[in-house]
Scaffold this motif. Structure first.
Motif, mmCIF file in Angstrom:
data_model
loop_
_atom_site.group_PDB
_atom_site.id
_atom_site.type_symbol
_atom_site.label_atom_id
_atom_site.label_comp_id
_atom_site.label_asym_id
_atom_site.label_seq_id
_atom_site.Cartn_x
_atom_site.Cartn_y
_atom_site.Cartn_z
ATOM 1 N N LEU A 63 0.831 -1.215 0.000
ATOM 2 C CA LEU A 63 0.000 0.000 0.000
ATOM 3 C C LEU A 63 0.862 1.259 0.000
ATOM 4 O O LEU A 63 0.545 2.249 -0.661
ATOM 5 N N LEU A 64 1.971 1.215 0.720
ATOM 6 C CA LEU A 64 2.876 2.380 0.763
ATOM 7 C C LEU A 64 3.477 2.641 -0.620
ATOM 8 O O LEU A 64 3.539 3.780 -1.083
ATOM 9 N N GLU A 65 3.870 1.555 -1.272
ATOM 10 C CA GLU A 65 4.401 1.694 -2.636
ATOM 11 C C GLU A 65 3.382 2.339 -3.553
ATOM 12 O O GLU A 65 3.693 3.239 -4.329
ATOM 13 N N GLY A 66 2.145 1.867 -3.448
ATOM 14 C CA GLY A 66 1.073 2.403 -4.292
ATOM 15 C C GLY A 66 0.903 3.894 -4.060
ATOM 16 O O GLY A 66 0.760 4.668 -4.992
ATOM 17 N N LYS A 67 0.948 4.297 -2.795
ATOM 18 C CA LYS A 67 0.773 5.713 -2.454
ATOM 19 C C LYS A 67 1.927 6.541 -3.011
ATOM 20 O O LYS A 67 1.734 7.638 -3.536
ATOM 21 N N MET A 68 3.134 5.999 -2.894
ATOM 22 C CA MET A 68 4.298 6.751 -3.384
ATOM 23 C C MET A 68 4.226 6.939 -4.893
ATOM 24 O O MET A 68 4.616 7.969 -5.413
ATOM 25 N N LYS A 69 3.712 5.923 -5.569
ATOM 26 C CA LYS A 69 3.636 6.030 -7.026
ATOM 27 C C LYS A 69 2.571 7.025 -7.465
ATOM 28 O O LYS A 69 2.665 7.609 -8.523
ATOM 29 N N SER A 70 1.533 7.176 -6.660
ATOM 30 C CA SER A 70 0.411 8.015 -7.104
ATOM 31 C C SER A 70 0.530 9.458 -6.623
ATOM 32 O O SER A 70 -0.322 10.272 -6.910
ATOM 33 N N THR A 71 1.557 9.766 -5.862
ATOM 34 C CA THR A 71 1.706 11.151 -5.399
ATOM 35 C C THR A 71 3.114 11.641 -5.703
ATOM 36 O O THR A 71 4.059 10.863 -5.711
ATOM 37 N N GLN A 72 3.219 12.915 -5.931
ATOM 38 C CA GLN A 72 4.524 13.477 -6.256
ATOM 39 C C GLN A 72 4.930 14.469 -5.186
ATOM 40 O O GLN A 72 4.111 15.207 -4.674
ATOM 41 N N SER A 73 6.206 14.475 -4.884
ATOM 42 C CA SER A 73 6.745 15.575 -4.102
ATOM 43 C C SER A 73 8.130 15.854 -4.661
ATOM 44 O O SER A 73 8.907 14.936 -4.887
ATOM 45 N N GLN A 74 8.401 17.086 -4.888
ATOM 46 C CA GLN A 74 9.708 17.445 -5.440
ATOM 47 C C GLN A 74 10.780 17.440 -4.362
ATOM 48 O O GLN A 74 11.956 17.412 -4.651
ATOM 49 N N THR A 75 10.363 17.514 -3.130
ATOM 50 C CA THR A 75 11.349 17.798 -2.088
ATOM 51 C C THR A 75 11.638 16.646 -1.139
ATOM 52 O O THR A 75 12.565 16.742 -0.352
#
Ligand code: AMP
Length: 279
Positions: A63-75
């Motif tokens: 689930l964490l992987e899925g969240k990381m893939k679907s959200t962006q943060s530049q920083t």
């Protein structure tokens, strides 16, 4: 961000993420979202959460992987409530070197009182306490008007079990980060502002160049942007450091394997297969 249940990790991590423009990834929130959505992983996870146990690593990491893939943060990002056992810490190490681990410490009896008085917004996840941080209107979220509720796992019986789980499984992770010099303890008693100030002091102690960002006015919160789907051949977006070298930008900037967070690769791999498991 680590610490026992109801130490204030979520509230504090949310303020830090807003201040430093970091993505706030709280595995507890991600699991609750999945449970509320009724997905099969979410339903499985809820069974464990409701007993005060940790959710199996494969579910949390998936689930964490899925969240990381679907959200962006530049920083970069703040992980809140992850890793929670040694296995998760090992898998995380395959992906990134954390810049800093902050551990909020609160007396055991205060934790029980905090958890049972905690109310969360069903809609936006904002956190309140009936005594110490009440909403303006009983049962209604100040931020979005959503309904407030007592989490199923915040009953006294379950919170005591969660505290035992923390002692048995998460304490060794904390000791590990301490042994490699990554950990700073922050005393979690006092108001939200007091604890936030102590966390900021710890961050500035580590990175003096962040002094202005840490103690200046709070930036206006930007909405989280969902990543548009990318063709797999497209190179991943490079993270853009903003606070200078060595600043707390976990993830994209320093993770091993050369992928940005928006990439479609696997983020966590099996321990012992460093570098070969990011496909
Ligand atoms: P939290 O909101 O962080 O207090 O987490 C609530 C519950 O979600 C915990 O009691 C666990 O059952 C589950 N949980 C959250 N994070 C993790 C994790 N990293 N690993 C396993 N279970 C987790």
């Amino acid at each position: 961000m680590l610490g026992p249940p109801s130490a204030g990790k979520g509230t504090q991590a949310s303020l830090l993420s807003q201040r430093f423009d970091l993505l706030h990834l709280a595995t507890g929130d991600i699991l609750r979202e999945a449970a509320a959505a009724g997905s099969s992983l979410g339903k499985k996870a809820k069974k464990f959460m409701d007993t005060g146990a940790l959710v199996p690593d494969a579910i949390v990491i998936g689930l964490l992987e899925g969240k990381m893939k679907s959200t962006q943060s530049q920083t970069g990002f703040i992980l809140d409530g992850f890793p929670r056992n040694v296995e998760q810490a090992k898998q995380l190490e395959e992906f990134t070197d954390l810049d800093l681990v902050l551990c909020i410490e609160v007396d055991f009896n205060r934790l029980v009182e905090r958890a049972t008085g905690r109310r969360s917004c069903k809609n936006c996840g904002a956190i309140y306490h009936v005594m110490h941080n009440p909403p303006k209107q009983l049962g209604i979220c100040d931020k979005c008007g959503g309904p407030l509720y007592l989490r199923d796992d915040d009953s006294e019986e379950i919170i005591r079990k969660r505290l035992r789980t923390y002692e048995d499984q998460t304490k060794p992770v904390i000791q590990y980060y301490e042994s490699i010099g990554k950990l700073k303890y922050v005393e979690g008693e006092g108001s939200i502002e007091d604890v936030q100030k102590k966390l900021l002091d710890a961050i500035v102690e580590q990175w003096p160049q962040l002094k202005d960002a840490a103690y200046g006015p709070m930036p206006v919160k930007k909405p989280v942007v969902s990543a548009p789907p990318k063709p797999s051949s497209q190179p991943s977006q490079q993270p853009k450091p903003q606070h200078g070298q060595g600043a707390p930008h976990g993830g994209g900037r320093r993770h091993r394997g050369g992928r940005g967070r928006g990439s479609r690769g696997r983020y966590f791999g099996k321990p012992g297969s460093k570098g070969s498991n990011k496909q």
